[in-house]
Design a protein around this motif. Structure first.
Motif, PDB file in Angstrom:
ATOM      1  N   ILE A 197       0.838  -1.206   0.000  1.00  0.00           N
ATOM      2  CA  ILE A 197       0.000   0.000   0.000  1.00  0.00           C
ATOM      3  C   ILE A 197       0.871   1.253   0.000  1.00  0.00           C
ATOM      4  O   ILE A 197       0.516   2.261  -0.596  1.00  0.00           O
ATOM      5  CB  ILE A 197      -1.017   0.002   1.165  1.00  0.00           C
ATOM      6  N   LYS A 198       2.041   1.178   0.633  1.00  0.00           N
ATOM      7  CA  LYS A 198       2.947   2.329   0.656  1.00  0.00           C
ATOM      8  C   LYS A 198       3.469   2.673  -0.737  1.00  0.00           C
ATOM      9  O   LYS A 198       3.809   3.815  -1.002  1.00  0.00           O
ATOM     10  CB  LYS A 198       4.125   2.071   1.593  1.00  0.00           C
ATOM     11  N   CYS A 199       3.508   1.679  -1.634  1.00  0.00           N
ATOM     12  CA  CYS A 199       4.032   1.944  -2.980  1.00  0.00           C
ATOM     13  C   CYS A 199       3.126   2.897  -3.768  1.00  0.00           C
ATOM     14  O   CYS A 199       3.542   3.460  -4.766  1.00  0.00           O
ATOM     15  CB  CYS A 199       4.259   0.646  -3.742  1.00  0.00           C
ATOM     16  N   TYR A 200       1.894   3.109  -3.297  1.00  0.00           N
ATOM     17  CA  TYR A 200       0.990   4.048  -3.962  1.00  0.00           C
ATOM     18  C   TYR A 200       1.181   5.486  -3.486  1.00  0.00           C
ATOM     19  O   TYR A 200       0.604   6.407  -4.048  1.00  0.00           O
ATOM     20  CB  TYR A 200      -0.470   3.641  -3.737  1.00  0.00           C
ATOM     21  N   ASN A 201       1.975   5.706  -2.437  1.00  0.00           N
ATOM     22  CA  ASN A 201       2.207   7.055  -1.920  1.00  0.00           C
ATOM     23  C   ASN A 201       2.675   7.989  -3.027  1.00  0.00           C
ATOM     24  O   ASN A 201       3.604   7.657  -3.772  1.00  0.00           O
ATOM     25  CB  ASN A 201       3.246   7.050  -0.796  1.00  0.00           C
ATOM     26  N   GLY A 202       2.014   9.140  -3.129  1.00  0.00           N
ATOM     27  CA  GLY A 202       2.399  10.141  -4.122  1.00  0.00           C
ATOM     28  C   GLY A 202       1.890   9.870  -5.526  1.00  0.00           C
ATOM     29  O   GLY A 202       2.136  10.662  -6.423  1.00  0.00           O
ATOM     30  N   LYS A 203       1.182   8.770  -5.722  1.00  0.00           N
ATOM     31  CA  LYS A 203       0.677   8.424  -7.049  1.00  0.00           C
ATOM     32  C   LYS A 203      -0.821   8.698  -7.133  1.00  0.00           C
ATOM     33  O   LYS A 203      -1.532   8.659  -6.139  1.00  0.00           O
ATOM     34  CB  LYS A 203       0.942   6.960  -7.365  1.00  0.00           C
ATOM     35  N   GLU A 204      -1.280   8.949  -8.338  1.00  0.00           N
ATOM     36  CA  GLU A 204      -2.705   9.152  -8.546  1.00  0.00           C
ATOM     37  C   GLU A 204      -3.417   7.808  -8.501  1.00  0.00           C
ATOM     38  O   GLU A 204      -2.986   6.852  -9.139  1.00  0.00           O
ATOM     39  CB  GLU A 204      -2.961   9.827  -9.895  1.00  0.00           C
ATOM     40  N   VAL A 205      -4.475   7.747  -7.699  1.00  0.00           N
ATOM     41  CA  VAL A 205      -5.287   6.541  -7.600  1.00  0.00           C
ATOM     42  C   VAL A 205      -6.757   6.939  -7.668  1.00  0.00           C
ATOM     43  O   VAL A 205      -7.109   8.111  -7.533  1.00  0.00           O
ATOM     44  CB  VAL A 205      -5.026   5.742  -6.298  1.00  0.00           C
ATOM     45  N   GLU A 206      -7.590   5.939  -7.859  1.00  0.00           N
ATOM     46  CA  GLU A 206      -9.031   6.152  -7.887  1.00  0.00           C
ATOM     47  C   GLU A 206      -9.680   5.326  -6.802  1.00  0.00           C
ATOM     48  O   GLU A 206      -9.291   4.195  -6.557  1.00  0.00           O
ATOM     49  CB  GLU A 206      -9.570   5.729  -9.257  1.00  0.00           C
ATOM     50  N   ARG A 207     -10.673   5.912  -6.140  1.00  0.00           N
ATOM     51  CA  ARG A 207     -11.424   5.243  -5.091  1.00  0.00           C
ATOM     52  C   ARG A 207     -12.896   5.448  -5.369  1.00  0.00           C
ATOM     53  O   ARG A 207     -13.282   6.457  -5.936  1.00  0.00           O
ATOM     54  CB  ARG A 207     -11.136   5.871  -3.722  1.00  0.00           C
ATOM     55  N   GLN A 208     -13.709   4.528  -4.916  1.00  0.00           N
ATOM     56  CA  GLN A 208     -15.151   4.702  -4.973  1.00  0.00           C
ATOM     57  C   GLN A 208     -15.701   4.548  -3.570  1.00  0.00           C
ATOM     58  O   GLN A 208     -15.208   3.737  -2.785  1.00  0.00           O
ATOM     59  CB  GLN A 208     -15.802   3.672  -5.890  1.00  0.00           C
ATOM     60  N   GLY A 209     -16.709   5.343  -3.254  1.00  0.00           N
ATOM     61  CA  GLY A 209     -17.326   5.246  -1.948  1.00  0.00           C
ATOM     62  C   GLY A 209     -18.365   6.329  -1.751  1.00  0.00           C
ATOM     63  O   GLY A 209     -18.717   7.050  -2.685  1.00  0.00           O
ATOM     64  N   PHE A 210     -18.838   6.424  -0.530  1.00  0.00           N
ATOM     65  CA  PHE A 210     -19.846   7.406  -0.163  1.00  0.00           C
ATOM     66  C   PHE A 210     -19.172   8.606   0.485  1.00  0.00           C
ATOM     67  O   PHE A 210     -18.217   8.449   1.244  1.00  0.00           O
ATOM     68  CB  PHE A 210     -20.847   6.806   0.830  1.00  0.00           C
ATOM     69  N   ILE A 211     -19.706   9.789   0.206  1.00  0.00           N
ATOM     70  CA  ILE A 211     -19.194  11.012   0.820  1.00  0.00           C
ATOM     71  C   ILE A 211     -19.850  11.202   2.178  1.00  0.00           C
ATOM     72  O   ILE A 211     -21.066  11.083   2.323  1.00  0.00           O
ATOM     73  CB  ILE A 211     -19.479  12.230  -0.076  1.00  0.00           C
ATOM     74  N   ILE A 212     -19.008  11.493   3.180  1.00  0.00           N
ATOM     75  CA  ILE A 212     -19.490  11.887   4.498  1.00  0.00           C
ATOM     76  C   ILE A 212     -18.974  13.308   4.728  1.00  0.00           C
ATOM     77  O   ILE A 212     -17.770  13.508   4.901  1.00  0.00           O
ATOM     78  CB  ILE A 212     -18.981  10.942   5.604  1.00  0.00           C
ATOM     79  N   PRO A 213     -19.881  14.296   4.686  1.00  0.00           N
ATOM     80  CA  PRO A 213     -19.431  15.680   4.904  1.00  0.00           C
ATOM     81  C   PRO A 213     -18.791  15.803   6.286  1.00  0.00           C
ATOM     82  O   PRO A 213     -19.343  15.333   7.280  1.00  0.00           O
ATOM     83  CB  PRO A 213     -20.727  16.492   4.827  1.00  0.00           C
ATOM     84  N   ALA A 214     -17.624  16.410   6.338  1.00  0.00           N
ATOM     85  CA  ALA A 214     -16.928  16.533   7.619  1.00  0.00           C
ATOM     86  C   ALA A 214     -16.187  17.860   7.720  1.00  0.00           C
ATOM     87  O   ALA A 214     -15.380  18.050   8.615  1.00  0.00           O
ATOM     88  CB  ALA A 214     -15.937  15.377   7.781  1.00  0.00           C
ATOM     89  N   GLY A 215     -16.471  18.740   6.801  1.00  0.00           N
ATOM     90  CA  GLY A 215     -15.753  20.010   6.779  1.00  0.00           C
ATOM     91  C   GLY A 215     -16.629  21.122   6.257  1.00  0.00           C
ATOM     92  O   GLY A 215     -17.834  21.148   6.509  1.00  0.00           O
ATOM     93  N   PRO A 216     -16.040  22.003   5.478  1.00  0.00           N
ATOM     94  CA  PRO A 216     -16.774  23.167   4.976  1.00  0.00           C
ATOM     95  C   PRO A 216     -17.937  22.757   4.061  1.00  0.00           C
ATOM     96  O   PRO A 216     -17.918  21.689   3.463  1.00  0.00           O
ATOM     97  CB  PRO A 216     -15.724  23.941   4.176  1.00  0.00           C
TER      98      PRO A 216
END
Length: 161
Positions: free
Chosen positions: A48-67
């Motif tokens: 998993i560390k080998c992905y550091n700094g690389k562009e990746v794609e994720r899918q999931g649900f948004i949970i508002p936690a900020g502005p």
């Protein structure tokens, strides 16, 4: 001369073809991969560390936690309003802190699955405004994941008959 040109074009195609074919592909990380990447004491696997700094794609649900502009939010494997049995994310391995790119506009719906693409970071990090995170996506672009499967239906012995 014509033969040399044909050989040159063929060599160029052999070298550049694979690069062009895969230039748009971005690795997609799943929540299962994030869970599997954890070791004792929140240590992460090298995979998993080998992905550091690389562009990746994720899918999931948004949970508002900020502005309210959603320039920062959590991405989770379950909706903010729960998943059938009021299931909520249980830990850092099931949430990703997302910092959107400047000017990203999105419409929030707690029941929609979103596709988020950005620069991946793995490891414990404390953001003064948002707290401790284990996984982050920065400079993220967000869109609805049209047609995304949110429930995996498996054949059961009863349904096989």
């Amino acid at each position: 001369m014509l033969r040399r040109m044909a050989v040159f074009c063929l060599c160029l195609w052999l070298v550049m073809g694979p690069l062009l074919a895969y230039s748009d592909e971005v690795p997609r990380l799943t929540f299962a991969q994030l869970v599997d990447s954890l070791k004792a004491n929140l240590e992460l696997t090298q995979k998993i560390k080998c992905y550091n700094g690389k562009e990746v794609e994720r899918q999931g649900f948004i949970i508002p936690a900020g502005p309210p502009d959603l320039s920062f939010f959590l991405l989770s494997r379950v909706s903010a309003i729960g998943n059938f049995c009021c299931e909520l994310p249980t830990g850092q391995d099931e949430t990703v802190y997302v910092y959107t790119a400047q000017g990203v506009q999105l419409f929030y719906d707690p029941l929609r699955v979103y596709k988020v693409r950005g620069c991946f970071e793995a490891g414990v990090y404390t953001d003064p405004a948002n707290g401790v995170s284990l996984f982050r996506l920065r400079q993220a672009h967000v869109e609805e994941a049209v047609g995304a499967k949110i429930i995996k239906i498996e054949d059961t012995p009863a349904s096989a008959h």
